[in-house]
Design a protein around this motif. Sequence first.
Motif, short mmCIF file in Angstrom:
data_model
loop_
_atom_site.label_atom_id
_atom_site.label_comp_id
_atom_site.label_asym_id
_atom_site.label_seq_id
_atom_site.Cartn_x
_atom_site.Cartn_y
_atom_site.Cartn_z
N ALA A 93 -11.01 -14.28 3.03
CA ALA A 93 -10.86 -14.52 4.47
C ALA A 93 -10.31 -15.91 4.74
N THR A 94 -10.83 -16.92 4.04
CA THR A 94 -10.31 -18.28 4.26
C THR A 94 -8.90 -18.44 3.70
N ALA A 95 -8.62 -17.83 2.56
CA ALA A 95 -7.27 -17.93 1.99
C ALA A 95 -6.25 -17.25 2.90
N THR A 96 -6.64 -16.14 3.51
CA THR A 96 -5.74 -15.45 4.43
C THR A 96 -5.56 -16.25 5.72
N TYR A 97 -6.65 -16.79 6.24
CA TYR A 97 -6.59 -17.53 7.50
C TYR A 97 -5.74 -18.79 7.35
N PHE A 98 -5.93 -19.53 6.25
CA PHE A 98 -5.20 -20.77 6.04
C PHE A 98 -3.90 -20.57 5.27
#
Length: 108
Positions: A93-98
Motif C-alpha cells: 500500500a505504501t509503495a503504491t501510494y508513494f
Amino acid sequence: MHVRRIAIADIPESENGAASWLMDTFRDKDKLLSDFHLQGHFPREGIESELSTAKCLANFIFVITLTALCTYLTLFSSIWFKIYVSSVCAFLATATYFNSRPSRIVSL
C-alpha cells in the motif's frame, strides 16, 4: 482504451528518425482519437465472442481458488503468518501510494 505494443527495435535510433517516428505516431494517435469520437469505437475492435469460454472459466476458477486459499491461510494460520500478510499489505500500500520501487537484491 486502446493499447498498442511497440517493439524497441521499431523505434529509430537516430535523433531525426526518432523525431519523425514520434510525430507520425502522434498523428496516428490523433486520427484514431478523432475516428473514435466520430464512430464511437476503435477500428478492428475485439468483441466478447472472441474470448474463449474455457480460458475465462479456468482463469475464474484459478482466481477464486487462490483467493480462498489465501483467505483460509490468513484466518486459520499462526500469528506469524498473519503478521507477515499484514506487513506485506502495508508495504504494498505504501509503495503504491508513494510510487516507489525497492532496489534489486540480486541482479540477473
